[in-house]
Design an enzyme around this catalytic site. Structure first.
Site, PDB file in Angstrom:
ATOM      1  N   ASN A 159      -7.816  -6.747 -24.964  1.00  0.00           N
ATOM      2  CA  ASN A 159      -8.404  -5.687 -25.790  1.00  0.00           C
ATOM      3  C   ASN A 159      -7.732  -4.320 -25.631  1.00  0.00           C
ATOM      4  O   ASN A 159      -7.489  -3.639 -26.615  1.00  0.00           O
ATOM      5  CB  ASN A 159      -9.912  -5.612 -25.569  1.00  0.00           C
ATOM      6  CG  ASN A 159     -10.287  -5.276 -24.155  1.00  0.00           C
ATOM      7  OD1 ASN A 159      -9.596  -5.655 -23.204  1.00  0.00           O
ATOM      8  ND2 ASN A 159     -11.368  -4.561 -23.984  1.00  0.00           N
ATOM      9  N   GLY A 215      -2.143 -18.875 -20.010  1.00  0.00           N
ATOM     10  CA  GLY A 215      -3.575 -19.051 -20.203  1.00  0.00           C
ATOM     11  C   GLY A 215      -4.314 -19.171 -18.883  1.00  0.00           C
ATOM     12  O   GLY A 215      -3.820 -18.762 -17.822  1.00  0.00           O
ATOM     13  N   GLY A 235     -11.398  -8.930 -17.057  1.00  0.00           N
ATOM     14  CA  GLY A 235     -11.737  -9.884 -18.106  1.00  0.00           C
ATOM     15  C   GLY A 235     -13.229 -10.133 -18.136  1.00  0.00           C
ATOM     16  O   GLY A 235     -14.030  -9.304 -17.675  1.00  0.00           O
ATOM     17  N   SER A 236     -13.597 -11.290 -18.652  1.00  0.00           N
ATOM     18  CA  SER A 236     -15.016 -11.605 -18.848  1.00  0.00           C
ATOM     19  C   SER A 236     -15.695 -11.967 -17.525  1.00  0.00           C
ATOM     20  O   SER A 236     -15.035 -12.333 -16.547  1.00  0.00           O
ATOM     21  CB  SER A 236     -15.130 -12.789 -19.804  1.00  0.00           C
ATOM     22  OG  SER A 236     -14.547 -13.931 -19.203  1.00  0.00           O
ATOM     23  N   GLU A 257     -12.955  -6.697 -12.451  1.00  0.00           N
ATOM     24  CA  GLU A 257     -13.367  -5.660 -13.413  1.00  0.00           C
ATOM     25  C   GLU A 257     -13.807  -6.403 -14.669  1.00  0.00           C
ATOM     26  O   GLU A 257     -12.973  -6.880 -15.442  1.00  0.00           O
ATOM     27  CB  GLU A 257     -12.183  -4.729 -13.705  1.00  0.00           C
ATOM     28  CG  GLU A 257     -11.582  -4.058 -12.473  1.00  0.00           C
ATOM     29  CD  GLU A 257     -12.527  -3.080 -11.805  1.00  0.00           C
ATOM     30  OE1 GLU A 257     -13.392  -2.519 -12.500  1.00  0.00           O
ATOM     31  OE2 GLU A 257     -12.417  -2.878 -10.584  1.00  0.00           O
ATOM     32  N   LEU A 258     -15.127  -6.508 -14.868  1.00  0.00           N
ATOM     33  CA  LEU A 258     -15.645  -7.452 -15.870  1.00  0.00           C
ATOM     34  C   LEU A 258     -16.341  -6.750 -17.042  1.00  0.00           C
ATOM     35  O   LEU A 258     -16.113  -5.579 -17.276  1.00  0.00           O
ATOM     36  CB  LEU A 258     -16.564  -8.456 -15.163  1.00  0.00           C
ATOM     37  CG  LEU A 258     -15.945  -9.078 -13.891  1.00  0.00           C
ATOM     38  CD1 LEU A 258     -16.910 -10.013 -13.201  1.00  0.00           C
ATOM     39  CD2 LEU A 258     -14.628  -9.783 -14.209  1.00  0.00           C
ATOM     40  N   GLY A 259     -17.180  -7.472 -17.745  1.00  0.00           N
ATOM     41  CA  GLY A 259     -17.752  -6.969 -18.992  1.00  0.00           C
ATOM     42  C   GLY A 259     -18.892  -5.984 -18.802  1.00  0.00           C
ATOM     43  O   GLY A 259     -19.224  -5.582 -17.684  1.00  0.00           O
ATOM     44  N   CYS A 291     -14.831  -3.155 -23.001  1.00  0.00           N
ATOM     45  CA  CYS A 291     -15.850  -3.447 -21.971  1.00  0.00           C
ATOM     46  C   CYS A 291     -16.899  -2.343 -21.906  1.00  0.00           C
ATOM     47  O   CYS A 291     -18.058  -2.591 -21.611  1.00  0.00           O
ATOM     48  CB  CYS A 291     -15.179  -3.612 -20.614  1.00  0.00           C
ATOM     49  SG  CYS A 291     -14.199  -2.190 -20.118  1.00  0.00           S
ATOM     50  N   GLU A 385     -23.008  -9.268 -24.158  1.00  0.00           N
ATOM     51  CA  GLU A 385     -21.904  -8.409 -24.590  1.00  0.00           C
ATOM     52  C   GLU A 385     -21.388  -9.015 -25.890  1.00  0.00           C
ATOM     53  O   GLU A 385     -20.991 -10.181 -25.918  1.00  0.00           O
ATOM     54  CB  GLU A 385     -20.818  -8.456 -23.508  1.00  0.00           C
ATOM     55  CG  GLU A 385     -19.616  -7.631 -23.824  1.00  0.00           C
ATOM     56  CD  GLU A 385     -18.512  -7.786 -22.778  1.00  0.00           C
ATOM     57  OE1 GLU A 385     -18.173  -8.928 -22.424  1.00  0.00           O
ATOM     58  OE2 GLU A 385     -17.991  -6.763 -22.329  1.00  0.00           O
ATOM     59  N   PHE A 387     -18.855  -7.828 -28.118  1.00  0.00           N
ATOM     60  CA  PHE A 387     -17.415  -7.687 -28.380  1.00  0.00           C
ATOM     61  C   PHE A 387     -17.128  -7.740 -29.885  1.00  0.00           C
ATOM     62  O   PHE A 387     -16.203  -8.405 -30.356  1.00  0.00           O
ATOM     63  CB  PHE A 387     -16.591  -8.719 -27.600  1.00  0.00           C
ATOM     64  CG  PHE A 387     -15.680  -8.054 -26.591  1.00  0.00           C
ATOM     65  CD1 PHE A 387     -16.186  -7.146 -25.669  1.00  0.00           C
ATOM     66  CD2 PHE A 387     -14.305  -8.308 -26.573  1.00  0.00           C
ATOM     67  CE1 PHE A 387     -15.361  -6.503 -24.753  1.00  0.00           C
ATOM     68  CE2 PHE A 387     -13.472  -7.674 -25.654  1.00  0.00           C
ATOM     69  CZ  PHE A 387     -14.006  -6.776 -24.741  1.00  0.00           C
TER      70      PHE A 387
HETATM   71  P1  NAD Z   1     -11.290 -13.666 -20.418  1.00  0.00           P
HETATM   72  O1  NAD Z   1     -11.975 -13.644 -19.097  1.00  0.00           O
HETATM   73  O2  NAD Z   1     -11.448 -14.871 -21.263  1.00  0.00           O
HETATM   74  O3  NAD Z   1      -9.706 -13.460 -20.233  1.00  0.00           O
HETATM   75  C1  NAD Z   1      -9.160 -12.388 -19.494  1.00  0.00           C
HETATM   76  C2  NAD Z   1      -7.887 -12.852 -18.808  1.00  0.00           C
HETATM   77  O4  NAD Z   1      -8.217 -13.857 -17.870  1.00  0.00           O
HETATM   78  C3  NAD Z   1      -6.869 -13.486 -19.751  1.00  0.00           C
HETATM   79  O5  NAD Z   1      -5.572 -13.160 -19.298  1.00  0.00           O
HETATM   80  C4  NAD Z   1      -7.138 -14.975 -19.598  1.00  0.00           C
HETATM   81  O6  NAD Z   1      -6.029 -15.777 -19.916  1.00  0.00           O
HETATM   82  C5  NAD Z   1      -7.496 -15.044 -18.124  1.00  0.00           C
HETATM   83  N1  NAD Z   1      -8.373 -16.146 -17.746  1.00  0.00           N
HETATM   84  C6  NAD Z   1      -9.353 -16.739 -18.473  1.00  0.00           C
HETATM   85  N2  NAD Z   1      -9.948 -17.707 -17.742  1.00  0.00           N
HETATM   86  C7  NAD Z   1      -9.364 -17.689 -16.519  1.00  0.00           C
HETATM   87  C8  NAD Z   1      -9.542 -18.457 -15.327  1.00  0.00           C
HETATM   88  N3  NAD Z   1     -10.433 -19.449 -15.256  1.00  0.00           N
HETATM   89  N4  NAD Z   1      -8.763 -18.176 -14.254  1.00  0.00           N
HETATM   90  C9  NAD Z   1      -7.846 -17.181 -14.323  1.00  0.00           C
HETATM   91  N5  NAD Z   1      -7.612 -16.441 -15.423  1.00  0.00           N
HETATM   92  C10 NAD Z   1      -8.361 -16.698 -16.520  1.00  0.00           C
HETATM   93  O7  NAD Z   1     -11.731 -12.358 -21.163  1.00  0.00           O
HETATM   94  P2  NAD Z   1     -11.614 -12.019 -22.709  1.00  0.00           P
HETATM   95  O8  NAD Z   1     -12.850 -12.454 -23.377  1.00  0.00           O
HETATM   96  O9  NAD Z   1     -10.337 -12.446 -23.285  1.00  0.00           O
HETATM   97  O10 NAD Z   1     -11.583 -10.417 -22.566  1.00  0.00           O
HETATM   98  C11 NAD Z   1     -12.655  -9.638 -22.826  1.00  0.00           C
HETATM   99  C12 NAD Z   1     -13.527  -9.473 -21.594  1.00  0.00           C
HETATM  100  O11 NAD Z   1     -12.899  -8.618 -20.660  1.00  0.00           O
HETATM  101  C13 NAD Z   1     -14.845  -8.808 -21.954  1.00  0.00           C
HETATM  102  O12 NAD Z   1     -15.900  -9.404 -21.232  1.00  0.00           O
HETATM  103  C14 NAD Z   1     -14.620  -7.378 -21.511  1.00  0.00           C
HETATM  104  O13 NAD Z   1     -15.792  -6.651 -21.262  1.00  0.00           O
HETATM  105  C15 NAD Z   1     -13.804  -7.581 -20.280  1.00  0.00           C
HETATM  106  N6  NAD Z   1     -13.095  -6.338 -19.935  1.00  0.00           N
HETATM  107  C16 NAD Z   1     -13.422  -5.662 -18.791  1.00  0.00           C
HETATM  108  C17 NAD Z   1     -12.793  -4.451 -18.501  1.00  0.00           C
HETATM  109  C18 NAD Z   1     -13.111  -3.660 -17.258  1.00  0.00           C
HETATM  110  O14 NAD Z   1     -12.298  -2.838 -16.866  1.00  0.00           O
HETATM  111  N7  NAD Z   1     -14.260  -3.855 -16.628  1.00  0.00           N
HETATM  112  C19 NAD Z   1     -11.843  -3.947 -19.381  1.00  0.00           C
HETATM  113  C20 NAD Z   1     -11.564  -4.670 -20.533  1.00  0.00           C
HETATM  114  C21 NAD Z   1     -12.168  -5.870 -20.797  1.00  0.00           C
END
Ligand code: NAD
Length: 490
Positions: A159, A215, A235-236, A257-259, A291, A385, A387
């Site tokens: 994002n 991935g 990520g999530s 650092e999550l959602g 996020c 969340e 998104f």
């Molecule tokens: P996601 O967790 O699906 O993916 C994020 C990253 O993790 C990608 O590079 C993906 O390939 C990798 N990934 C996915 N599953 C994994 C696993 N099992 N093991 C290791 N790596 C894995 O997240 P998304 O939905 O693509 O991104 C959006 C999310 O990220 C939202 O929940 C958002 O709130 C969060 N986010 C948090 C912050 C923060 O700073 N707190 C900033 C931006 C986005």
């Protein structure tokens, strides 16, 4: 010196490749990077699998030893040059970020501006004091110094791909670590190639930064690789939970650092034009795919009607479409699957009694700015969340009730409170379970100088940025020195 080059990104260098000690093809093949607005093919990059991560981690471990010994001023100079290159080539790079991640121009501009600020902040970290002289219980000298972890694995989302990758990469590098970075494969250029190119041109020694798009399998390989000592994941909550589990099993330090499901609380004394503008920016910027997006707008009963009207007027006038046209406020949602998720959450709210006052429909991946009134616990729109560009209005009767509603979330990332009385807003805000509190601002705020992170499902208590970086990207080493060795009783 003019550092701007007509083709800084140098597509021919990396087509079908990833950055190991040099640009190389990957074992897992290549991925096509497409524009989510038009589906146009933008480029192809190497797709990394577990074997590629193992190779990158081994090469990074080799390179880290020499990197940790470079003078802090040398590391700072390379980082500052990388920031200069990012800014100097900003116009070209903004075009790539817009097309690859579906960003409107101002959002892509923020990525360049904040990306450079994060790198310059990291450059300053390199020359900060690194230790303490300790008092002791005998006449030896005791001190403790911060040392790098070794190789840091960085995993980032689609994002805000540039900023969310570089904030961890730059801090880790500045403090003497090598990095294996895995950007989301959908934003391999903005979250990977651009960073590889600026550090390559800035003179970072080969091998210190390895960038392998991939991935979940590549991400999991980062968490289990014996050559990687720490993982910084953005990520999530679902992905973070898996990453935390694997890092725990393999005894690695992990930063999560999550959602978020972030509340913007509008009190009865607020200026409603300003409050509506804050709510619209917080809920709709980058189609709500942030996020820190404003996930709930808590409005006092006495002003809720008027605030909602103003927000609906704004939402109805925000065009969604291809950002490259230069005429839209909202770009595409990242994928068809995510569009379906947004629609299901909106439909669930309406079926359970929420009023749909604007939007609620989409044209392909372009989801209209949406306003839902009467959002309540039990609706997915209240709990999850989204998104997506959905403003969810919840009404409250007193400051105490606003706190109670905001604290119902499992997440705890950011909150905002808008009021004519900043003291009242602060007293209310300090009762919220969040990592970031903004008085008289909406929830989307970030930057290199603040410790950023969340509570509950938003993280594991780690922070990134500002004073948190030295704590996160280095560890203590206690050193005691006797003039000479002495005998023990046996
Ligand atoms: P996601 O967790 O699906 O993916 C994020 C990253 O993790 C990608 O590079 C993906 O390939 C990798 N990934 C996915 N599953 C994994 C696993 N099992 N093991 C290791 N790596 C894995 O997240 P998304 O939905 O693509 O991104 C959006 C999310 O990220 C939202 O929940 C958002 O709130 C969060 N986010 C948090 C912050 C923060 O700073 N707190 C900033 C931006 C986005």
């Amino acid at each position: 010196m003019n550092m701007q080059s007509p083709n800084f990104i140098a597509v021919e260098k990396w087509t079908g490749k990833a950055l190991f000690s040099d640009w190389q093809t990957t074992g897992a093949g290549a991925i096509e990077v497409r524009d989510p607005a038009t589906d146009a093919l933008l480029a192809s990059v190497g797709l990394g699998g577990p074997a590629d991560i193992a190779r990158a981690a081994a090469e990074a471990k080799q390179a880290q030893r020499a990197w940790a010994k470079t003078l802090p001023t040398e590391r700072a100079a390379i980082l500052n040059k990388a920031a200069d290159l990012l800014v100097a080539n900003g116009e070209e790079l903004i075009g790539w970020i817009m097309r690859e991640s579906g960003s409107i121009q101002p959002k892509a501009g923020i990525e360049i501006e904040h990306g450079a600020l994060f790198i310059r902040h990291a450059a300053n970290l390199a020359t900060q004091p690194t230790g303490l002289v300790l008092s002791g219980f005998d006449n030896r000298t005791n001190y403790a110094k911060r040392v790098p972890h070794g190789v840091v694995g960085v995993i980032s989302p689609f994002n805000f791909p540039l900023v969310l990758s570089v904030r961890a990469i730059a801090a880790a590098l500045a403090l003497g670590n090598a990095v294996v970075h895995k950007p989301d494969p959908r934003t391999a250029i903005s979250g990977g190639i651009i960073i590889a190119r600026i550090f390559e041109e800035a003179g970072l020694p080969k091998g210190v930064l390895q960038i392998v798009p991939g991935g979940a399998d590549a991400g999991e390989a980062i968490c289990t690789d014996p050559n990687i000592a720490m993982v910084s994941f953005t990520g999530s909550a679902r992905g973070g939970s898996k990453v935390g589990e694997l890092c725990g099993k393999h005894l690695k330090k992990v930063q999560l650092e999550l959602g978020g499901k972030n509340a913007l609380i509008v009190l009865d004394d607020a200026d409603l034009d300003i409050a509506a503008s804050n709510a619209a920016w917080g809920a709709f910027l980058h189609q709500g795919q942030i996020c820190m997006a404003t996930g709930l707008i808590l409005a006092h009963n006495s002003i809720a009607e008027a605030l909602t009207e103003k927000l609906v007027a704004k939402a109805s006038h925000l065009p969604a479409g291809d950002p490259s046209s230069g005429r839209v406020a909202l770009g595409p949602i990242i994928s068809d699957g995510q569009v379906a998720t947004i629609q299901a959450i909106v439909d669930d709210a309406v079926a359970k009694g929420a009023k749909l006052l604007a939007g609620g429909t989409h044209d392909g991946r372009f989801y209209a700015a949406t306003v839902l009134d009467g959002v309540k616990p039990g609706m997915r729109a209240f709990e999850e969340e989204i998104f997506g560009p959905v403003a969810c209005i919840v009404r409250f009767a007193s400051d105490e009730e606003a706190v109670e509603i905001a604290n119902m979330s499992d997440y705890g990332l950011a909150a905002g409170v808008i009021s004519a009385a900043s003291g009242r807003a602060l007293a209310l805000g300090e009762q919220l379970n969040v990592g970031q509190l903004h008085i008289n601002d909406q929830t989307v705020n970030g930057g290199p100088f603040a410790p950023f992170g969340g509570r509950g499902k938003s993280g594991n208590g780690s922070r990134i940025g500002g004073p948190a970086d030295i704590e996160e990207f280095t560890q203590w080493m206690w050193i005691s020195v006797k003039d000479q060795a002495t005998a023990y009783p046996f």
